[in-house]
Design a protein around this motif. Sequence first.
Motif, PDB file in Angstrom:
ATOM      1  N   ALA A 162       0.831  -1.204   0.000  1.00 44.82           N
ATOM      2  CA  ALA A 162       0.000   0.000   0.000  1.00 44.82           C
ATOM      3  C   ALA A 162       0.867   1.256   0.000  1.00 44.82           C
ATOM      4  N   ALA A 163       1.943   1.210   0.796  1.00 51.90           N
ATOM      5  CA  ALA A 163       2.855   2.349   0.853  1.00 51.90           C
ATOM      6  C   ALA A 163       3.552   2.564  -0.485  1.00 51.90           C
ATOM      7  N   ILE A 164       3.981   1.491  -1.108  1.00 49.15           N
ATOM      8  CA  ILE A 164       4.671   1.589  -2.405  1.00 49.15           C
ATOM      9  C   ILE A 164       3.749   2.207  -3.457  1.00 49.15           C
ATOM     10  N   ILE A 165       2.508   1.749  -3.488  1.00 49.99           N
ATOM     11  CA  ILE A 165       1.539   2.276  -4.467  1.00 49.99           C
ATOM     12  C   ILE A 165       1.287   3.763  -4.226  1.00 49.99           C
ATOM     13  N   GLY A 166       1.143   4.138  -2.950  1.00 51.20           N
ATOM     14  CA  GLY A 166       0.934   5.549  -2.636  1.00 51.20           C
ATOM     15  C   GLY A 166       2.125   6.407  -3.011  1.00 51.20           C
ATOM     16  N   MET A 167       3.331   5.931  -2.698  1.00 50.69           N
ATOM     17  CA  MET A 167       4.545   6.672  -3.042  1.00 50.69           C
ATOM     18  C   MET A 167       4.693   6.829  -4.547  1.00 50.69           C
ATOM     19  N   ALA A 168       4.390   5.767  -5.279  1.00 49.19           N
ATOM     20  CA  ALA A 168       4.536   5.818  -6.735  1.00 49.19           C
ATOM     21  C   ALA A 168       3.669   6.911  -7.336  1.00 49.19           C
ATOM     22  N   LYS A 169       2.495   7.129  -6.750  1.00 52.13           N
ATOM     23  CA  LYS A 169       1.601   8.169  -7.249  1.00 52.13           C
ATOM     24  C   LYS A 169       2.185   9.565  -7.014  1.00 52.13           C
TER      25      LYS A 169
ATOM     26  N   ALA B  70      13.433   6.804  -4.287  1.00 53.84           N
ATOM     27  CA  ALA B  70      14.523   6.312  -3.451  1.00 53.84           C
ATOM     28  C   ALA B  70      14.012   5.343  -2.384  1.00 53.84           C
ATOM     29  N   ALA B  71      12.798   5.589  -1.886  1.00 53.94           N
ATOM     30  CA  ALA B  71      12.236   4.713  -0.863  1.00 53.94           C
ATOM     31  C   ALA B  71      11.781   3.388  -1.463  1.00 53.94           C
ATOM     32  N   ILE B  72      11.310   3.427  -2.686  1.00 57.14           N
ATOM     33  CA  ILE B  72      10.801   2.221  -3.344  1.00 57.14           C
ATOM     34  C   ILE B  72      11.946   1.320  -3.827  1.00 57.14           C
ATOM     35  N   LEU B  73      13.049   1.912  -4.245  1.00 58.35           N
ATOM     36  CA  LEU B  73      14.151   1.183  -4.877  1.00 58.35           C
ATOM     37  C   LEU B  73      14.603  -0.064  -4.103  1.00 58.35           C
ATOM     38  N   PRO B  74      14.837   0.036  -2.785  1.00 58.86           N
ATOM     39  CA  PRO B  74      15.304  -1.171  -2.064  1.00 58.86           C
ATOM     40  C   PRO B  74      14.286  -2.304  -2.072  1.00 58.86           C
ATOM     41  N   LYS B  75      13.012  -1.946  -2.160  1.00 53.79           N
ATOM     42  CA  LYS B  75      11.968  -2.968  -2.125  1.00 53.79           C
ATOM     43  C   LYS B  75      11.899  -3.764  -3.429  1.00 53.79           C
ATOM     44  N   MET B  76      12.594  -3.313  -4.466  1.00 56.08           N
ATOM     45  CA  MET B  76      12.632  -4.067  -5.718  1.00 56.08           C
ATOM     46  C   MET B  76      13.429  -5.360  -5.562  1.00 56.08           C
ATOM     47  N   LYS B  77      14.184  -5.444  -4.459  1.00 61.22           N
ATOM     48  CA  LYS B  77      14.945  -6.664  -4.180  1.00 61.22           C
ATOM     49  C   LYS B  77      14.450  -7.342  -2.891  1.00 61.22           C
ATOM     50  N   SER B  78      13.239  -7.035  -2.525  1.00 61.88           N
ATOM     51  CA  SER B  78      12.669  -7.621  -1.308  1.00 61.88           C
ATOM     52  C   SER B  78      12.606  -9.138  -1.400  1.00 61.88           C
ATOM     53  N   GLU B  79      12.774  -9.790  -0.261  1.00 61.81           N
ATOM     54  CA  GLU B  79      12.662 -11.246  -0.212  1.00 61.81           C
ATOM     55  C   GLU B  79      11.206 -11.693  -0.372  1.00 61.81           C
ATOM     56  N   ASN B  80      10.287 -10.756  -0.110  1.00 60.27           N
ATOM     57  CA  ASN B  80       8.872 -11.068  -0.266  1.00 60.27           C
ATOM     58  C   ASN B  80       8.474 -10.851  -1.731  1.00 60.27           C
ATOM     59  N   ARG B  81       8.026 -11.916  -2.375  1.00 61.73           N
ATOM     60  CA  ARG B  81       7.740 -11.843  -3.805  1.00 61.73           C
ATOM     61  C   ARG B  81       6.673 -10.795  -4.140  1.00 61.73           C
ATOM     62  N   THR B  82       5.632 -10.728  -3.339  1.00 64.22           N
ATOM     63  CA  THR B  82       4.548  -9.777  -3.604  1.00 64.22           C
ATOM     64  C   THR B  82       5.041  -8.342  -3.505  1.00 64.22           C
ATOM     65  N   VAL B  83       5.816  -8.081  -2.460  1.00 68.28           N
ATOM     66  CA  VAL B  83       6.372  -6.739  -2.284  1.00 68.28           C
ATOM     67  C   VAL B  83       7.327  -6.412  -3.431  1.00 68.28           C
ATOM     68  N   ARG B  84       8.162  -7.374  -3.781  1.00 66.31           N
ATOM     69  CA  ARG B  84       9.148  -7.160  -4.853  1.00 66.31           C
ATOM     70  C   ARG B  84       8.457  -6.833  -6.189  1.00 66.31           C
TER      71      ARG B  84
ATOM     72  N   THR C 173       5.394  -5.698  -6.634  1.00 62.98           N
ATOM     73  CA  THR C 173       4.691  -4.412  -6.503  1.00 62.98           C
ATOM     74  C   THR C 173       5.659  -3.255  -6.692  1.00 62.98           C
ATOM     75  N   ALA C 174       6.843  -3.363  -6.088  1.00 62.78           N
ATOM     76  CA  ALA C 174       7.850  -2.302  -6.216  1.00 62.78           C
ATOM     77  C   ALA C 174       8.352  -2.196  -7.658  1.00 62.78           C
ATOM     78  N   GLN C 175       8.583  -3.325  -8.293  1.00 68.58           N
ATOM     79  CA  GLN C 175       9.071  -3.305  -9.676  1.00 68.58           C
ATOM     80  C   GLN C 175       8.044  -2.671 -10.615  1.00 68.58           C
ATOM     81  N   ASN C 176       6.793  -3.032 -10.438  1.00 69.33           N
ATOM     82  CA  ASN C 176       5.740  -2.455 -11.277  1.00 69.33           C
ATOM     83  C   ASN C 176       5.581  -0.961 -11.019  1.00 69.33           C
ATOM     84  N   ALA C 177       5.686  -0.574  -9.738  1.00 70.19           N
ATOM     85  CA  ALA C 177       5.582   0.843  -9.397  1.00 70.19           C
ATOM     86  C   ALA C 177       6.735   1.632 -10.015  1.00 70.19           C
TER      87      ALA C 177
END
Length: 297
Positions: free
Chosen positions: A255-262, A270-284, A286-290
Amino acid sequence: MPDDQTFLKAIQSESAQERFSAWRAAGSASPSVIPQLGKLAASSNPGVAKAAREALATMVHSVGKDPNSKNRAEIVKNLLELAGPAYERTVRVHALRLLANIAGEEAVPAISRWIHDPELSEEVAYCLERIPGSASIKALAAAYKDAREDFKPRILAALGHRRAEEGVSLSLEAMRSPNKELAVAGVKAFGRIGKKAPSNPRLPDPKSLSEWQRIEQMDSMLRYADAQAAEGNTAEAMRIYKTALERPEEHWQCAAIIGMAKLGTAEAAAAILPKMKSENRTVRITAQNAWKRMAAG
């Protein structure tokens, strides 16, 4: 238009079909029959009581679409009488629900005087919440101080639904309450209103809340962040989004990633970038798409 006595006689008829035909035609009846319909609505005969209640509803619907209808003011006036103590509680409740559909600001003083009646407070709040204009909002806010502790969350909910700025200070006050239900109600109202407080709100300690209350609190703050983002206050929105991003639950991070992307800012990227390598597949994902959406402009 049937004369009053003929109409009221039909409402009390032993024939179900005649009663039905009468209430269906009630839109053309005179508003002067409303007090008598109120008495019939409390009849021990269920068929007559139903016919009277339906007739009242039909009369309200007949003027509901046109604020300038010649009968509207008179119908409101008579419904206010039905909402008074001279009538049975069930009739008063029915009248307040009907008033919620057609009453204007001029009816607010009469309606709001019953908000502290334990048997009617919920119906009064429901009614005021749906009356447009500032008078109903002010009446709800004014009632908060003297409201029962268990009814204050209902007033906050009404102010939240109306997105009333008058509810901001009351929400902040409620958040500090040791009563956790009231405190969470304050958070929920604050989130719905979406207006920035003079200072950062002091949220209830999540450790003191139930699991569901913690969910409601975070959901409300994300709603507030979205409202702040819509108003162009990206700094305040980012403050909340970052809090959600630090939570372990994947749905809050997403939810935070989607809000930040907007927001589309460099800080958000910068906040989203680290989550593109998250161990959680769903988070990863979501971050990549954002990130892709932000890169596409």
